[in-house]
Design an enzyme around this catalytic site. Structure first.
Site, mmCIF file in Angstrom:
data_model
loop_
_atom_site.group_PDB
_atom_site.id
_atom_site.type_symbol
_atom_site.label_atom_id
_atom_site.label_comp_id
_atom_site.label_asym_id
_atom_site.label_seq_id
_atom_site.Cartn_x
_atom_site.Cartn_y
_atom_site.Cartn_z
ATOM 1 N N ARG A 30 -2.157 -5.561 -7.949
ATOM 2 C CA ARG A 30 -1.589 -6.745 -7.557
ATOM 3 C C ARG A 30 -0.994 -8.163 -8.846
ATOM 4 N NH1 ARG A 30 -2.938 -7.923 -2.695
ATOM 5 N NH2 ARG A 30 -5.394 -8.033 -3.284
ATOM 6 N N LYS A 87 -17.783 -6.121 8.559
ATOM 7 C CA LYS A 87 -16.080 -6.364 8.178
ATOM 8 C C LYS A 87 -15.615 -6.364 10.214
ATOM 9 C CE LYS A 87 -14.227 -6.956 4.255
ATOM 10 N NZ LYS A 87 -12.212 -6.326 3.048
ATOM 11 N N HIS A 109 0.391 -1.182 0.148
ATOM 12 C CA HIS A 109 0.023 0.121 -0.094
ATOM 13 C C HIS A 109 0.440 1.527 0.221
ATOM 14 C CE1 HIS A 109 -3.335 -3.041 2.780
ATOM 15 N NE2 HIS A 109 -3.623 -2.591 1.045
ATOM 16 N N SER A 119 -2.901 -7.078 3.258
ATOM 17 C CA SER A 119 -2.973 -7.978 4.684
ATOM 18 C C SER A 119 -3.883 -8.507 5.185
ATOM 19 C CB SER A 119 -4.594 -6.427 5.176
ATOM 20 O OG SER A 119 -3.869 -5.156 4.517
HETATM 21 O O1 PNS Z 1 -8.866 -2.206 0.601
HETATM 22 P P1 PNS Z 1 -10.360 -3.236 0.389
HETATM 23 O O2 PNS Z 1 -10.928 -3.583 1.235
HETATM 24 O O3 PNS Z 1 -10.286 -3.760 -1.533
HETATM 25 O O4 PNS Z 1 -10.874 -2.013 0.022
HETATM 26 C C1 PNS Z 1 -11.977 -1.604 -1.065
HETATM 27 C C2 PNS Z 1 -13.079 -1.105 -1.003
HETATM 28 C C3 PNS Z 1 -12.747 0.177 0.301
HETATM 29 C C4 PNS Z 1 -12.095 0.723 -2.199
HETATM 30 C C5 PNS Z 1 -14.380 -0.451 -1.806
HETATM 31 O O5 PNS Z 1 -15.061 -1.550 -1.108
HETATM 32 C C6 PNS Z 1 -15.568 0.507 -1.067
HETATM 33 O O6 PNS Z 1 -14.868 2.059 -2.286
HETATM 34 N N1 PNS Z 1 -16.365 0.819 -0.242
HETATM 35 C C7 PNS Z 1 -17.222 1.988 0.320
HETATM 36 C C8 PNS Z 1 -18.284 1.612 0.013
HETATM 37 C C9 PNS Z 1 -18.968 1.640 -1.651
HETATM 38 O O7 PNS Z 1 -18.676 2.381 -2.030
HETATM 39 N N2 PNS Z 1 -19.680 1.013 -2.436
HETATM 40 C C10 PNS Z 1 -19.605 0.391 -3.443
HETATM 41 C C11 PNS Z 1 -17.701 0.837 -4.621
HETATM 42 S S1 PNS Z 1 -18.626 0.155 -6.451
#
Ligand code: PNS
Length: 162
Positions: free
Chosen positions: A90, A41, A17, A128
């Site tokens: 990745r 989560k 990250h 992570s």
């Molecule tokens: O590190 P991660 O868990 O892969 O990140 C995922 C993240 C935070 C980018 C995604 O879950 C997110 O944007 N969550 C906020 C809710 C949202 O906007 N959901 C619709 C995404 S199309």
């Protein structure tokens, strides 16, 4: 002014990250690392811990700020007047879900472009969740973590994770 949001769970932030943070900070005028509050989560680190670790790890970068958000990423991006959303890629396996999210976010908020940065090969295989699993069984994951996260992981797992 180009303002980018780099969203994620960051539970915890890894060197993979941080590689994206450093590179995005060179491209954009301002980079906001946005830690998501996801009620479904159960994170290892609290929101406060995750935000603090990212702040310490990125304190040398003057145009980087760290914030948290709940709800939709696009609503946060709109509030922050961001014109870009940064995500690290990745492997090909990341692509499908990232592509879906990018298209959905573009539909919801056309003013922000999703920009993908390819992770450096050194960290292409780390995540992570893998770091947490290995540390929980006593494996050594320190080389994949910024120093502040190394300390916090050692506190969580005692001698394990060191
Ligand atoms: O590190 P991660 O868990 O892969 O990140 C995922 C993240 C935070 C980018 C995604 O879950 C997110 O944007 N969550 C906020 C809710 C949202 O906007 N959901 C619709 C995404 S199309």
């Amino acid at each position: 002014m180009a303002i980018a949001v780099y969203p994620g769970s960051f539970d915890p932030i890894t060197k993979g990250h941080m590689d994206i943070v450093e590179r995005a900070a060179q491209i954009f005028d301002e980079l906001i690392v946005a830690v998501v509050h996801n009620p479904s989560k159960k994170p290892l680190f609290t929101m406060e811990e995750r935000v603090e670790m990212i702040r310490v790890a990125s304190q040398h970068l003057t145009n980087v700020t760290v914030k948290s958000f709940s709800g939709l990423l696009v609503d946060f991006a709109k509030k922050e007047k961001a014109n870009a959303i940064v995500r690290g890629l990745r492997a090909v396996s990341d692509f499908e879900i990232e592509f879906q999210m990018a298209l959905m976010n573009k539909t919801l908020y056309p003013q922000a472009e999703t920009v993908f940065l390819a992770t450096t090969t050194d960290y292409a295989f780390i995540s992570s969740s893998m770091v947490k699993e290995v540390a929980s069984f006593g494996g050594d994951v320190q080389e994949y973590l910024p120093p502040i996260v190394q300390e916090r992981m050692a506190e969580k797992y005692g001698k394990k994770g060191t």
